[in-house]
Design a protein around this motif. Structure first.
Motif, PDB file in Angstrom:
ATOM      1  N   SER A 298      45.545 -52.590  52.692  1.00 15.58           N
ATOM      2  CA  SER A 298      46.539 -53.146  53.606  1.00 15.58           C
ATOM      3  C   SER A 298      47.966 -52.916  53.129  1.00 15.58           C
ATOM      4  CB  SER A 298      46.289 -54.645  53.788  1.00 15.58           C
ATOM      5  OG  SER A 298      46.512 -55.348  52.572  1.00 15.58           O
ATOM      6  N   PHE A 299      48.159 -52.569  51.862  1.00 16.30           N
ATOM      7  CA  PHE A 299      49.495 -52.304  51.323  1.00 16.30           C
ATOM      8  C   PHE A 299      49.753 -50.815  51.104  1.00 16.30           C
ATOM      9  CE2 PHE A 299      48.742 -56.704  49.968  1.00 16.30           C
ATOM     10  CZ  PHE A 299      49.930 -57.303  50.357  1.00 16.30           C
ATOM     11  N   ARG A 300      48.892 -49.940  51.579  1.00 14.63           N
ATOM     12  CA  ARG A 300      49.049 -48.509  51.365  1.00 14.63           C
ATOM     13  C   ARG A 300      49.533 -47.826  52.638  1.00 14.63           C
ATOM     14  NH1 ARG A 300      44.290 -45.471  48.855  1.00 14.63           N
ATOM     15  NH2 ARG A 300      46.002 -44.235  47.980  1.00 14.63           N
ATOM     16  N   PRO A 301      50.288 -46.737  52.513  1.00 16.00           N
ATOM     17  CA  PRO A 301      50.753 -45.998  53.693  1.00 16.00           C
ATOM     18  C   PRO A 301      49.605 -45.220  54.342  1.00 16.00           C
ATOM     19  CG  PRO A 301      51.474 -44.914  51.683  1.00 16.00           C
ATOM     20  CD  PRO A 301      50.860 -46.205  51.258  1.00 16.00           C
ATOM     21  N   PRO A 302      49.774 -44.786  55.585  1.00 20.60           N
ATOM     22  CA  PRO A 302      48.680 -44.083  56.285  1.00 20.60           C
ATOM     23  C   PRO A 302      48.224 -42.814  55.572  1.00 20.60           C
ATOM     24  CG  PRO A 302      50.391 -44.751  57.831  1.00 20.60           C
ATOM     25  CD  PRO A 302      50.927 -45.025  56.469  1.00 20.60           C
TER      26      PRO A 302
ATOM     27  N   LEU B 119      55.032 -52.681  52.418  1.00 21.35           N
ATOM     28  CA  LEU B 119      54.840 -53.816  53.323  1.00 21.35           C
ATOM     29  C   LEU B 119      54.978 -53.418  54.785  1.00 21.35           C
ATOM     30  CD1 LEU B 119      56.866 -56.610  51.439  1.00 21.35           C
ATOM     31  CD2 LEU B 119      54.384 -56.333  51.541  1.00 21.35           C
ATOM     32  N   ASP B 120      55.059 -52.121  55.052  1.00 22.06           N
ATOM     33  CA  ASP B 120      55.265 -51.669  56.426  1.00 22.06           C
ATOM     34  C   ASP B 120      54.102 -52.049  57.338  1.00 22.06           C
ATOM     35  OD1 ASP B 120      57.642 -50.612  55.598  1.00 22.06           O
ATOM     36  OD2 ASP B 120      56.894 -48.554  55.369  1.00 22.06           O
ATOM     37  N   ASN B 121      52.890 -52.054  56.797  1.00 19.33           N
ATOM     38  CA  ASN B 121      51.741 -52.396  57.636  1.00 19.33           C
ATOM     39  C   ASN B 121      51.842 -53.826  58.153  1.00 19.33           C
ATOM     40  OD1 ASN B 121      50.699 -49.861  57.062  1.00 19.33           O
ATOM     41  ND2 ASN B 121      49.517 -50.604  55.307  1.00 19.33           N
ATOM     42  N   TYR B 122      52.219 -54.764  57.290  1.00 20.88           N
ATOM     43  CA  TYR B 122      52.343 -56.156  57.706  1.00 20.88           C
ATOM     44  C   TYR B 122      53.528 -56.350  58.649  1.00 20.88           C
ATOM     45  CZ  TYR B 122      48.799 -57.603  54.345  1.00 20.88           C
ATOM     46  OH  TYR B 122      47.621 -57.760  53.661  1.00 20.88           O
ATOM     47  N   VAL B 123      54.619 -55.621  58.405  1.00 28.48           N
ATOM     48  CA  VAL B 123      55.770 -55.732  59.300  1.00 28.48           C
ATOM     49  C   VAL B 123      55.416 -55.228  60.694  1.00 28.48           C
ATOM     50  CG1 VAL B 123      58.122 -54.919  59.710  1.00 28.48           C
ATOM     51  CG2 VAL B 123      57.419 -55.579  57.408  1.00 28.48           C
ATOM     52  N   THR B 124      54.690 -54.106  60.756  1.00 34.65           N
ATOM     53  CA  THR B 124      54.287 -53.552  62.047  1.00 34.65           C
ATOM     54  C   THR B 124      53.324 -54.478  62.775  1.00 34.65           C
ATOM     55  OG1 THR B 124      54.542 -51.318  61.138  1.00 34.65           O
ATOM     56  CG2 THR B 124      53.266 -51.547  63.164  1.00 34.65           C
ATOM     57  N   VAL B 125      52.398 -55.050  62.027  1.00 33.40           N
ATOM     58  CA  VAL B 125      51.403 -55.930  62.644  1.00 33.40           C
ATOM     59  C   VAL B 125      52.047 -57.197  63.186  1.00 33.40           C
ATOM     60  CG1 VAL B 125      49.506 -57.475  62.054  1.00 33.40           C
ATOM     61  CG2 VAL B 125      49.377 -55.076  61.434  1.00 33.40           C
TER      62      VAL B 125
ATOM     63  N   GLY C 237      45.411 -45.731  62.911  1.00 39.50           N
ATOM     64  CA  GLY C 237      45.779 -47.132  62.861  1.00 39.50           C
ATOM     65  C   GLY C 237      44.879 -47.967  61.979  1.00 39.50           C
ATOM     66  N   TRP C 238      44.101 -47.296  61.130  1.00 40.03           N
ATOM     67  CA  TRP C 238      43.175 -48.046  60.278  1.00 40.03           C
ATOM     68  C   TRP C 238      43.921 -48.910  59.284  1.00 40.03           C
ATOM     69  CZ3 TRP C 238      41.471 -48.328  55.125  1.00 40.03           C
ATOM     70  CH2 TRP C 238      40.227 -48.939  54.955  1.00 40.03           C
ATOM     71  N   GLN C 239      45.091 -48.443  58.820  1.00 43.34           N
ATOM     72  CA  GLN C 239      45.864 -49.246  57.864  1.00 43.34           C
ATOM     73  C   GLN C 239      46.393 -50.512  58.521  1.00 43.34           C
ATOM     74  OE1 GLN C 239      46.890 -46.476  59.249  1.00 43.34           O
ATOM     75  NE2 GLN C 239      48.884 -46.928  60.165  1.00 43.34           N
ATOM     76  N   LEU C 240      46.658 -50.483  59.822  1.00 41.71           N
ATOM     77  CA  LEU C 240      47.084 -51.686  60.523  1.00 41.71           C
ATOM     78  C   LEU C 240      45.926 -52.672  60.672  1.00 41.71           C
ATOM     79  CD1 LEU C 240      49.259 -50.112  63.370  1.00 41.71           C
ATOM     80  CD2 LEU C 240      50.010 -50.978  61.145  1.00 41.71           C
ATOM     81  N   LEU C 241      44.728 -52.152  60.787  1.00 45.11           N
ATOM     82  CA  LEU C 241      43.564 -53.014  60.918  1.00 45.11           C
ATOM     83  C   LEU C 241      43.330 -53.822  59.655  1.00 45.11           C
ATOM     84  CD1 LEU C 241      41.188 -53.792  62.766  1.00 45.11           C
ATOM     85  CD2 LEU C 241      39.877 -51.955  61.697  1.00 45.11           C
ATOM     86  N   THR C 242      43.558 -53.234  58.491  1.00 44.67           N
ATOM     87  CA  THR C 242      43.373 -53.969  57.239  1.00 44.67           C
ATOM     88  C   THR C 242      44.399 -55.083  57.098  1.00 44.67           C
ATOM     89  OG1 THR C 242      44.773 -52.347  56.078  1.00 44.67           O
ATOM     90  CG2 THR C 242      42.394 -51.940  56.114  1.00 44.67           C
TER      91      THR C 242
END
Length: 305
Positions: free
Chosen positions: A58-62, A82-88, A269-274
């Motif tokens: 969840s903290f790694r880039p795509p 932290l981009d994944n959490y910001v996007t989510v 979008g798998w990184q957003l799912l985590t």
């Protein structure tokens, strides 16, 4: 004449019984418990490794997720972001979905707990014709698969315009959970001391007062454990929400919103799912940790008399 004094005999005290020797607690045999602790540690590790992989991903880039495994992140610590959490949290209507999950879970759990407690008290403490037969019918409903009733209930909802509303989802969750609630709470209330209810009846207490002032306070551990269990169940439900609410952002809960993050064709979008998975598990994890004491007491209630 002098009276002869009778000889006095001192009261003979019975000998005291020898107190039984105190049992000394055997020394703990740590060498014998080592295999048990090792087994438990291995089981915990098996459960925690996938969770750790999900957290790291969840903290790694795509690009890093698609090219290397999650364990490679420890070799290049600079890849964390932290981009994944910001996007989510800022897109994909996840904030609205979080509120929708609360609007579904809290009223549904409150309804099923309230109606289940009332019905359990009736079956446990009140006498009426057909009580055992009715309770047997309720128990039989436990084995009815939920999927068997989805299509008929959905047709009924389309006629009554309950499809796509929170009220319809509350009624579905409450209806499917009531047999289990009655079965669990009825067994607990039947084990309460009958003398308490008899004394209250002699003082003129009505059945409502017996339920509110005696049964409910004493059944608090069982009610708390059932409410926590059902909160986790309803919060993580996807099937009922997807069928009776659909995927509209204004009513979709977290489970539906999270499932829409990943493209079914490309898998992007798998990184957003985590990241969304950890956001969705924050509330039930907080509820469970806060009420864990009540949950354990409810599970163990009645085990020791």
């Amino acid at each position: 004449m002098t009276a002869l004094a009778e000889p006095t005999h001192e009261a003979e005290t019975p000998p005291r019984a020898a107190s039984p020797p105190r049992r000394t607690r055997p020394a703990r045999r740590w060498p014998a418990r080592i295999p048990l602790h090792l087994t438990l540690a291995v089981i915990c590790a098996i459960w925690l490794v996938p969770l750790l992989g999900l957290l790291v991903s969840s903290f790694r880039p795509p690009y890093a997720i698609s090219t290397t495994g999650w364990w490679a992140a420890f070799l290049t610590p600079g890849d964390f972001t932290l981009d994944n959490y910001v996007t989510v949290l800022t897109r994909n209507h996840l904030g609205r979905a979080f509120v929708n999950s609360l609007l579904i879970t809290v009223p549904a759990v409150s309804l099923m707990t309230t109606f289940g407690a009332v019905a359990a008290f009736v079956f446990a403490r009140m006498r009426f014709t057909g009580r055992h037969f009715t309770f047997s019918v309720v128990l039989a409903l436990l084995v009815v698969p939920m999927q068997l009733a989805l299509a008929p209930v959905l047709r009924l909802y389309n006629v009554t315009h309950l499809a796509g509303t929170f009220t319809g989802v509350w009624l579905v969750h409450c209806g499917f959970a009531l047999p289990f609630a009655i079965y669990l709470l009825r067994g607990f209330m039947a084990g309460l001391p009958a003398e308490l209810f008899e004394a209250a009846e002699m003082d003129g207490a009505s059945p409502v007062q017996l339920f509110v002032r005696i049964a409910l306070p004493l059944s608090r551990p069982a009610l708390a454990s059932f409410a926590i269990f059902q909160f986790l169940w309803v919060w993580n439900d996807l099937l009922v929400a997807l069928i009776f609410l659909g995927g509209r952002p204004d009513v979709a809960p977290l489970t539906v919103a999270v499932s829409n993050l990943v493209n079914a064709n490309t898998g992007q979008g798998w990184q957003l799912l985590t990241a969304a998975a950890f956001v969705s598990m924050a509330c039930p994890l907080l509820i469970f940790l806060t009420l864990q004491r009540h949950f354990v007491r409810g599970l163990l209630a009645g085990a020791v008399k």
